[in-house]
Design an enzyme around this catalytic site. Structure first.
Site, PDB file in Angstrom:
ATOM      1  N   GLY A   1      -7.799   5.022   0.724  1.00  0.00           N
ATOM      2  CA  GLY A   1      -7.801   3.823   1.557  1.00  0.00           C
ATOM      3  C   GLY A   1      -7.361   4.064   2.994  1.00  0.00           C
TER       4      GLY A   1
ATOM      5  N   ASP B   1       2.640  11.230  -1.186  1.00  0.00           N
ATOM      6  CA  ASP B   1       2.030  10.294  -2.145  1.00  0.00           C
ATOM      7  C   ASP B   1       2.399  10.752  -3.550  1.00  0.00           C
ATOM      8  OD1 ASP B   1       0.021   8.641  -3.635  1.00  0.00           O
ATOM      9  OD2 ASP B   1      -0.820   8.321  -1.657  1.00  0.00           O
TER      10      ASP B   1
ATOM     11  N   ASP C   1       7.414   9.999  -4.520  1.00  0.00           N
ATOM     12  CA  ASP C   1       7.444   8.573  -4.839  1.00  0.00           C
ATOM     13  C   ASP C   1       8.351   7.918  -3.791  1.00  0.00           C
ATOM     14  OD1 ASP C   1       8.057   6.037  -5.798  1.00  0.00           O
ATOM     15  OD2 ASP C   1       8.164   6.673  -7.889  1.00  0.00           O
TER      16      ASP C   1
ATOM     17  N   ASN D   1       2.839   3.599   4.973  1.00  0.00           N
ATOM     18  CA  ASN D   1       1.641   2.871   4.546  1.00  0.00           C
ATOM     19  C   ASN D   1       1.569   2.616   3.044  1.00  0.00           C
ATOM     20  OD1 ASN D   1      -1.475   2.317   4.698  1.00  0.00           O
ATOM     21  ND2 ASN D   1      -1.270   4.056   3.289  1.00  0.00           N
TER      22      ASN D   1
ATOM     23  N   TYR E   1       3.533  -9.992  -3.155  1.00  0.00           N
ATOM     24  CA  TYR E   1       2.964  -9.241  -2.030  1.00  0.00           C
ATOM     25  C   TYR E   1       3.284  -9.942  -0.713  1.00  0.00           C
ATOM     26  CZ  TYR E   1      -0.633  -6.597   0.540  1.00  0.00           C
ATOM     27  OH  TYR E   1      -1.308  -5.778   1.434  1.00  0.00           O
TER      28      TYR E   1
ATOM     29  N   PRO F   1      -9.524   0.847  -2.400  1.00  0.00           N
ATOM     30  CA  PRO F   1      -9.297   0.637  -3.834  1.00  0.00           C
ATOM     31  C   PRO F   1      -8.352  -0.540  -4.111  1.00  0.00           C
ATOM     32  CG  PRO F   1      -9.262   2.979  -3.333  1.00  0.00           C
ATOM     33  CD  PRO F   1      -9.362   2.276  -2.004  1.00  0.00           C
TER      34      PRO F   1
HETATM   35  N1  LIG Z   1      -6.793  -3.073   1.658  1.00  0.00           N
HETATM   36  C1  LIG Z   1      -6.391  -4.214   2.201  1.00  0.00           C
HETATM   37  O1  LIG Z   1      -7.105  -5.242   2.180  1.00  0.00           O
HETATM   38  C2  LIG Z   1      -5.060  -4.279   2.892  1.00  0.00           C
HETATM   39  C3  LIG Z   1      -4.825  -5.356   3.749  1.00  0.00           C
HETATM   40  C4  LIG Z   1      -3.604  -5.441   4.399  1.00  0.00           C
HETATM   41  C5  LIG Z   1      -2.652  -4.465   4.191  1.00  0.00           C
HETATM   42  N2  LIG Z   1      -2.890  -3.430   3.363  1.00  0.00           N
HETATM   43  C6  LIG Z   1      -1.833  -2.450   3.176  1.00  0.00           C
HETATM   44  O2  LIG Z   1      -2.313  -1.166   3.485  1.00  0.00           O
HETATM   45  C7  LIG Z   1      -1.555  -0.204   2.747  1.00  0.00           C
HETATM   46  C8  LIG Z   1      -2.506   0.760   2.066  1.00  0.00           C
HETATM   47  O3  LIG Z   1      -3.278   0.026   1.156  1.00  0.00           O
HETATM   48  P1  LIG Z   1      -4.777   0.435   0.771  1.00  0.00           P
HETATM   49  O4  LIG Z   1      -5.555  -0.804   0.796  1.00  0.00           O
HETATM   50  O5  LIG Z   1      -5.244   1.592   1.550  1.00  0.00           O
HETATM   51  O6  LIG Z   1      -4.551   0.778  -0.770  1.00  0.00           O
HETATM   52  P2  LIG Z   1      -4.793   2.082  -1.654  1.00  0.00           P
HETATM   53  O7  LIG Z   1      -4.504   1.655  -3.048  1.00  0.00           O
HETATM   54  O8  LIG Z   1      -6.107   2.691  -1.342  1.00  0.00           O
HETATM   55  O9  LIG Z   1      -3.661   3.080  -1.129  1.00  0.00           O
HETATM   56  C9  LIG Z   1      -2.320   2.932  -1.473  1.00  0.00           C
HETATM   57  C10 LIG Z   1      -1.698   4.316  -1.527  1.00  0.00           C
HETATM   58  O10 LIG Z   1      -0.304   4.196  -1.809  1.00  0.00           O
HETATM   59  C11 LIG Z   1       0.017   5.183  -2.773  1.00  0.00           C
HETATM   60  N3  LIG Z   1       1.222   4.797  -3.501  1.00  0.00           N
HETATM   61  C12 LIG Z   1       1.377   3.773  -4.378  1.00  0.00           C
HETATM   62  N4  LIG Z   1       2.632   3.771  -4.874  1.00  0.00           N
HETATM   63  C13 LIG Z   1       3.279   4.803  -4.288  1.00  0.00           C
HETATM   64  C14 LIG Z   1       4.586   5.319  -4.383  1.00  0.00           C
HETATM   65  N5  LIG Z   1       5.504   4.758  -5.216  1.00  0.00           N
HETATM   66  N6  LIG Z   1       4.924   6.376  -3.645  1.00  0.00           N
HETATM   67  C15 LIG Z   1       4.021   6.961  -2.821  1.00  0.00           C
HETATM   68  N7  LIG Z   1       2.765   6.522  -2.684  1.00  0.00           N
HETATM   69  C16 LIG Z   1       2.395   5.461  -3.416  1.00  0.00           C
HETATM   70  C17 LIG Z   1      -1.205   5.266  -3.667  1.00  0.00           C
HETATM   71  O11 LIG Z   1      -1.231   6.448  -4.440  1.00  0.00           O
HETATM   72  C18 LIG Z   1      -2.312   5.194  -2.625  1.00  0.00           C
HETATM   73  O12 LIG Z   1      -2.617   6.462  -2.086  1.00  0.00           O
HETATM   74  C19 LIG Z   1      -0.655  -0.996   1.788  1.00  0.00           C
HETATM   75  O13 LIG Z   1       0.646  -1.092   2.336  1.00  0.00           O
HETATM   76  C20 LIG Z   1      -1.309  -2.355   1.762  1.00  0.00           C
HETATM   77  O14 LIG Z   1      -0.396  -3.383   1.469  1.00  0.00           O
HETATM   78  C21 LIG Z   1      -4.077  -3.304   2.693  1.00  0.00           C
END
Ligand SMILES: NC(=O)c1ccc[n+]([C@@H]2O[C@H](COP(=O)([O-])OP(=O)(O)OC[C@H]3O[C@@H](n4cnc5c(N)ncnc54)[C@H](O)[C@@H]3O)[C@@H](O)[C@H]2O)c1
Length: 299
Positions: free
Chosen positions: A70, A90, A103, A130, A195, A231
């Site tokens: 992501g 990660d 973690d 992130n 959230y 994802p």
């Molecule tokens: N996708 C959206 O619509 C959106 C919108 C606003 C904000 N965000 C924010 O963007 C950020 C990334 O989200 P994304 O959409 O790319 O999701 P994603 O699921 O693709 O990525 C999240 C990542 O965080 C990692 N992760 C989860 N738990 C973890 C832990 N305990 N320690 C280390 N790593 C961990 C996962 O392995 C993954 O690589 C998040 O903070 C999310 O809240 C996403």
């Protein structure tokens, strides 16, 4: 703890490191502490090869949490393409940058990963905090353990990571931190209580941290994306489609139409904003919530 996994086509510069010239975060703190233990802003002077901030190599270093997929992965690709030495933290093995299994909810793992970065590079110029998860639910049906888990990863994880990198940035007298917020830093949304709480906390942490670190030359900002096709987004949409009993395609179309620009965003678009906020071009920007949401929060 860490292994290099650069895709060769993205390599800009070879990382320069020296096993004989390694400093941990604690050592950097000690180098800059006076006899009373007070840490000041004088950069560590560790070798003749240091730059003017006391850092050991010319290549800027970026730490990104949640870089397996992501937005985090897009950020890793962007910083790498701009010549940064990228370190990806990660729980899943990241395809871009030096991978550190970590973690973000565990203080010991965060500090071990950050120390490993500092021992190799002697510097951290940018942190992209992130890593995050999304869970659905209202005030009526969100279980306590779900609230705990979301706050642990989204809030405590961001806190621990920023706390781990800040001393090295302070010692260098320069640095940029970007917290990954959400449009839910600014507005409420239905059925996403945990959230929403977590992203409200990220907005507050951004402001408080920006004020605390401004005097040390560290800028702190928050990026607030609307829906971005990752994802996490796809999982949330699948849950929504199941709950309201519509096909996933229809749910995705409905979601896109909620944004004035008529679509959801792409991870690479967020990465461009994150990169800008970490660059010298954003040198007077700190403490801000920077929207990237196709106009969602301006109505
Ligand atoms: N996708 C959206 O619509 C959106 C919108 C606003 C904000 N965000 C924010 O963007 C950020 C990334 O989200 P994304 O959409 O790319 O999701 P994603 O699921 O693709 O990525 C999240 C990542 O965080 C990692 N992760 C989860 N738990 C973890 C832990 N305990 N320690 C280390 N790593 C961990 C996962 O392995 C993954 O690589 C998040 O903070 C999310 O809240 C996403």
């Amino acid at each position: 703890m860490s292994d290099g996994v650069y895709p060769t086509k993205l390599i800009k510069k070879e990382q320069k490191s020296s096993s004989t010239n390694r400093l941990s975060n604690n050592e950097i703190m000690q180098q800059t502490a006076d006899s009373s233990g007070k840490v000041d802003d004088v950069p560590a002077k560790v070798s003749a090869a240091n730059d003017s901030y006391g850092r050991r190599q010319d290549t800027p270093v970026c730490v990104i949490t949640g870089a397996f997929s992501g937005i985090g992965l897009a950020c890793a690709e962007k910083f790498l393409s701009q010549g940064y030495d990228v370190h990806s933290l990660d729980i899943q093995k990241c395809p871009v940058g030096h991978f550190h299994r970590c973690d973000v909810t565990k203080s010991s793992e965060v500090h071990a990963a950050v120390d490993a970065v500092l021992q190799t590079t002697g510097r951290i110029d940018a942190l992209v905090s992130n890593a995050g998860i999304h869970r659905s639910g209202t005030i009526l049906d969100t279980p306590e353990d779900v609230l705990d888990r979301v706050l642990d990863i989204n809030v405590k994880g961001a806190f621990l990571t920023a706390q781990a990198v800040a001393p090295a940035m302070k010692a260098a007298g320069v640095g940029a931190i970007v917290f990954m917020g959400s449009d839910q830093c600014i507005v409420g949304k239905q059925n996403q209580l945990a959230y929403n709480i977590s992203k409200g906390a990220i907005a507050s942490m951004t402001r408080a941290t920006a004020l605390d670190l401004a005097g040390a030359g560290i800028r702190v900002n928050c990026v607030c994306p609307g829906s971005i096709d990752t994802p996490l987004f796809r999982d949330a949409m699948a849950r929504y489609a199941g709950r309201v009993e519509v096909p996933l395609d229809a749910a995705l179309e409905e979601e896109a139409s909620a944004f004035p620009l008529g679509r959801v965003g792409q991870p690479g678009e967020v990465a461009e904003l994150v990169y800008f906020l970490c660059s010298p071009a954003a040198g007077f920007i700190t403490g801000g919530l920077q929207s990237i949401d196709g106009g969602y929060t301006c109505g």
